[in-house]
Structure formats: structure tokens, C-alpha cells
Design a protein around this motif. Structure first.
Motif, PDB file in Angstrom:
ATOM      1  N   LEU A 151      24.490  43.931  37.441  1.00 35.01           N
ATOM      2  CA  LEU A 151      25.865  43.528  37.149  1.00 35.01           C
ATOM      3  C   LEU A 151      25.782  42.410  36.122  1.00 35.01           C
ATOM      4  N   THR A 152      26.475  42.555  35.009  1.00 32.33           N
ATOM      5  CA  THR A 152      26.457  41.527  33.978  1.00 32.33           C
ATOM      6  C   THR A 152      27.879  41.052  33.709  1.00 32.33           C
ATOM      7  N   PHE A 153      28.025  39.744  33.542  1.00 32.86           N
ATOM      8  CA  PHE A 153      29.346  39.152  33.332  1.00 32.86           C
ATOM      9  C   PHE A 153      29.362  38.360  32.030  1.00 32.86           C
ATOM     10  N   ASN A 154      30.296  38.697  31.150  1.00 32.82           N
ATOM     11  CA  ASN A 154      30.489  37.935  29.925  1.00 32.82           C
ATOM     12  C   ASN A 154      31.465  36.793  30.192  1.00 32.82           C
ATOM     13  N   ASN A 191      31.023  50.791  31.698  1.00 30.77           N
ATOM     14  CA  ASN A 191      32.027  49.849  31.203  1.00 30.77           C
ATOM     15  C   ASN A 191      33.416  50.201  31.748  1.00 30.77           C
ATOM     16  N   PRO A 192      33.851  49.536  32.825  1.00 26.01           N
ATOM     17  CA  PRO A 192      35.166  49.814  33.391  1.00 26.01           C
ATOM     18  C   PRO A 192      36.305  49.136  32.630  1.00 26.01           C
ATOM     19  N   ARG A 193      35.981  48.453  31.542  1.00 29.78           N
ATOM     20  CA  ARG A 193      36.969  47.776  30.694  1.00 29.78           C
ATOM     21  C   ARG A 193      37.878  46.859  31.523  1.00 29.78           C
ATOM     22  N   ASP A 194      37.245  46.061  32.358  1.00 27.28           N
ATOM     23  CA  ASP A 194      38.012  45.198  33.256  1.00 27.28           C
ATOM     24  C   ASP A 194      38.833  44.155  32.513  1.00 27.28           C
ATOM     25  N   TRP A 195      38.435  43.825  31.276  1.00 27.89           N
ATOM     26  CA  TRP A 195      39.194  42.838  30.510  1.00 27.89           C
ATOM     27  C   TRP A 195      40.593  43.339  30.130  1.00 27.89           C
ATOM     28  N   GLU A 196      40.796  44.649  30.216  1.00 30.84           N
ATOM     29  CA  GLU A 196      42.120  45.216  29.947  1.00 30.84           C
ATOM     30  C   GLU A 196      42.996  45.195  31.195  1.00 30.84           C
ATOM     31  N   ASN A 197      42.423  44.795  32.333  1.00 29.14           N
ATOM     32  CA  ASN A 197      43.138  44.791  33.607  1.00 29.14           C
ATOM     33  C   ASN A 197      43.815  46.144  33.859  1.00 29.14           C
ATOM     34  N   ILE A 219      37.279  49.867  40.431  1.00 28.33           N
ATOM     35  CA  ILE A 219      36.437  50.235  41.575  1.00 28.33           C
ATOM     36  C   ILE A 219      35.920  51.664  41.424  1.00 28.33           C
ATOM     37  N   GLU A 220      36.833  52.593  41.172  1.00 26.19           N
ATOM     38  CA  GLU A 220      36.466  54.010  41.118  1.00 26.19           C
ATOM     39  C   GLU A 220      35.480  54.300  39.988  1.00 26.19           C
ATOM     40  N   GLN A 221      35.711  53.696  38.834  1.00 23.36           N
ATOM     41  CA  GLN A 221      34.819  53.978  37.705  1.00 23.36           C
ATOM     42  C   GLN A 221      33.417  53.457  37.970  1.00 23.36           C
ATOM     43  N   ILE A 222      33.313  52.245  38.501  1.00 24.55           N
ATOM     44  CA  ILE A 222      31.990  51.677  38.765  1.00 24.55           C
ATOM     45  C   ILE A 222      31.255  52.481  39.829  1.00 24.55           C
ATOM     46  N   LEU A 223      31.936  52.785  40.925  1.00 23.39           N
ATOM     47  CA  LEU A 223      31.275  53.514  42.013  1.00 23.39           C
ATOM     48  C   LEU A 223      30.937  54.950  41.622  1.00 23.39           C
ATOM     49  N   ASP A 224      31.755  55.566  40.781  1.00 22.62           N
ATOM     50  CA  ASP A 224      31.503  56.943  40.358  1.00 22.62           C
ATOM     51  C   ASP A 224      30.356  57.032  39.350  1.00 22.62           C
ATOM     52  N   GLU A 225      30.275  56.064  38.434  1.00 20.53           N
ATOM     53  CA  GLU A 225      29.342  56.175  37.317  1.00 20.53           C
ATOM     54  C   GLU A 225      28.019  55.447  37.512  1.00 20.53           C
ATOM     55  N   LEU A 280      30.932  43.591  32.963  1.00 24.69           N
ATOM     56  CA  LEU A 280      32.107  42.979  33.563  1.00 24.69           C
ATOM     57  C   LEU A 280      32.352  41.634  32.877  1.00 24.69           C
ATOM     58  N   HIS A 281      33.456  41.001  33.218  1.00 27.22           N
ATOM     59  CA  HIS A 281      33.802  39.722  32.598  1.00 27.22           C
ATOM     60  C   HIS A 281      34.180  38.695  33.653  1.00 27.22           C
ATOM     61  N   ALA A 282      33.945  37.420  33.319  1.00 23.77           N
ATOM     62  CA  ALA A 282      34.321  36.338  34.230  1.00 23.77           C
ATOM     63  C   ALA A 282      35.155  35.290  33.505  1.00 23.77           C
ATOM     64  N   SER A 283      35.695  35.661  32.350  1.00 26.19           N
ATOM     65  CA  SER A 283      36.618  34.781  31.644  1.00 26.19           C
ATOM     66  C   SER A 283      37.981  34.863  32.331  1.00 26.19           C
ATOM     67  N   ASP A 284      38.860  33.944  31.989  1.00 26.59           N
ATOM     68  CA  ASP A 284      40.155  33.905  32.667  1.00 26.59           C
ATOM     69  C   ASP A 284      41.068  35.066  32.309  1.00 26.59           C
TER      70      ASP A 284
END
Length: 252
Positions: free
Chosen positions: A60-63, A179-185, A192-198, A207-211
Motif C-alpha cells: 500500500l503506497t500513499f502520496n 489505482n482506485p483513483r481515491d483522490w477523485e473521491n 473498496i471494490e476496485q482494490i479488493l477485486d484487482e 492511494l493518497h493521504a493528502s487532505d
């Protein structure tokens, strides 16, 4: 006769030892070649986007490049599920938030960089890229991190010229395979589904940890136990590349 017999047995014994030693040497050589191949393509540097499928590791990597709130929520989720990750930080952000960098490290997570100013590298001249990397390296060294070896090009953008500069700075470029593109919310359930499926053995999850991310910490509540149920183990990028788990040493 007894002397000859003993000598033959001795020769056989040392012969077996030599064979075993040669076998081990070959294995080590193959392992080193495999690791080198991960970062090269016919002698040219390239970015690592996936690790080996020989181990049950997932990274798991967080930008993180701005903000100081969401990263705490994400760290709490990782700690609750005993999950290690690699955090790619811009040097400018790390310089402003040394206390958070320390918290990330104390959580047994790996510190990596995204350069200093988080400007797209393909838009810069090679000398400008080099200066940005060196400024970031100086920043992290002041914070006690003198052995950073991984870099994620800002915005994930790179070309052959960028990779050559990175290689010249003795760093390895890291990308991702999931890449679940979490920064696009896009929605907690979609993340969840994309990460667990792929996600499977050897995958690197972006993943990202910015605000800017509003749903990632909530998604982790399901993602972390879900990946464990798939018999996957959380590993840092270093562990993923080396194929073995290790302990992050404390920065004094």
C-alpha cells in the motif's frame, strides 16, 4: 587400504560441500539478476509498477503533498490493522510537517520521496529535475532519513529522460499496478471494490493521504481486513522488492 578409504570419504564430503556452495552462489546470482531486471529494460532504467508474484506481499503506497489532517486518520487505520505501508512525500511538505513525518516513521512505515516541489518532471529540464531531487534529498537528510532509495515522479508523470536522471541520482522510480483513483473521491464502496477485486500478490496500490481525499480512511476499514482474507501480507516497497519482511529502524 584404510587410508585410501578415509581419503575417498573426505573427498566425497568436501565435494558435496563445494556443490552446495556453488548451488547457493547460483541462487544468489539469479536473485540479484531478477532484482536488477525489475528496474531495467535492455540496460535502460524504468519504473517498477509491480513486484514478484512468488511472495504473498502487497504494498500500500500513499502520496502526500499537502494538508495535515487526513494523514492522521489513515495512520490510525493502518495501526489498528497492523498494516505497514510506504509513504511518498514531497520534500516541501515534509519540511513543513516534520512532526507528521516522524509519526509516519514511528508507525513502522517506510519513507520515500516525490521530489521537492511536486512539479511535473517531464515539463522540466534534466538539470532542474536533478536540482529538485537533490533539494528533496537534503531535506530528508536533515529530518534523519539519509538512505531513501525510492522516488515516485510527481503526478506519476515521467519519460525516458526523467528516468535517466532518477537513475543518475541513484534512486529507483516506483509506480503502481492498482489505482482506485481515491483522490477523485469516487465513493467509498467503489474504492473498496476496485482494490479488493484487482489486488493480488506483488501488486502496488496507489492511494493518497493528502487532505483532498475524503473517503480513503473509511475505505481502509474494509480494505485492510479484506486483503488479509485473501491471504495477502502488507509490505513496504523495500520488502516487496527484496522478497522478505524487515523492521523499520528508528531515526534518532
Amino acid at each position: 587400504m584404510s587410508f585410501m578409504t578415509n581419503r575417498i570419504e573426505l573427498i566425497k564430503r568436501y565435494g558435496v560441500i563445494v556443490i552446495i556452495a556453488l548451488f547457493c552462489a547460483v541462487l544468489m546470482w539469479v536473485g540479484q539478476r531478477a532484482q536488477i531486471a525489475v528496474f531495467s529494460n535492455d540496460g535502460e532504467p524504468r519504473a517498477l509498477s509491480q513486484g514478484s508474484e512468488d511472495h504473498p506481499f502487497v504494498s500500500l503506497t500513499f502520496n502526500v503533498s499537502w494538508g495535515n489532517n487526513k494523514v492522521h486518520d489513515i495512520l490510525k487505520k493502518l495501526e489498528a490493522h497492523d498494516a505497514k505501508a510506504t509513504f511518498f512525500l514531497s520534500g516541501e511538505w515534509a519540511e513543513r510537517h516534520p512532526d507528521i513525518v516522524k509519526s509516519i516513521h514511528e508507525g513502522q512505515h517506510e519513507i520515500a520521496m516525490m521530489g521537492y516541489a511536486y512539479n511535473s518532471y517531464p515539463k522540466l529540464e534534466p538539470q532542474e529535475i536533478k536540482q529538485d531531487i537533490q533539494k528533496a534529498r537534503e531535506t530528508f537528510e536533515k529530518l534523519g532519513f539519509e538512505d531513501i532509495q525510492w522516488i515516485r515522479p510527481p503526478h506519476g508523470q515521467y519519460n525516458k529522460e526523467v528516468l535517466e536522471v532518477i537513475d543518475g541520482e541513484k534512486l529507483e522510480a516506483i509506480q503502481w499496478s492498482v489505482n482506485p483513483r481515491d483522490w477523485e473521491n469516487p465513493g467509498t464502496n467503489q474504492i473498496i471494490e476496485q482494490i479488493l477485486d484487482e489486488t493480488d500478490k506483488g501488486d502496488i496500490v496507489l492511494l493518497h493521504a493528502s487532505d483532498s481525499v475524503k473517503q480513503t480512511d473509511k475505505a481502509l476499514e474494509v480494505v485492510l481486513p479484506g486483503l488479509k482474507q485473501k491471504d495477502l501480507e502488507f509490505a513496504t516497497i523495500t520488502e516487496l522488492v527484496n522478497g522478505s519482511k524487515s523492521k523499520i529502524t528508528q531515526v534518532e
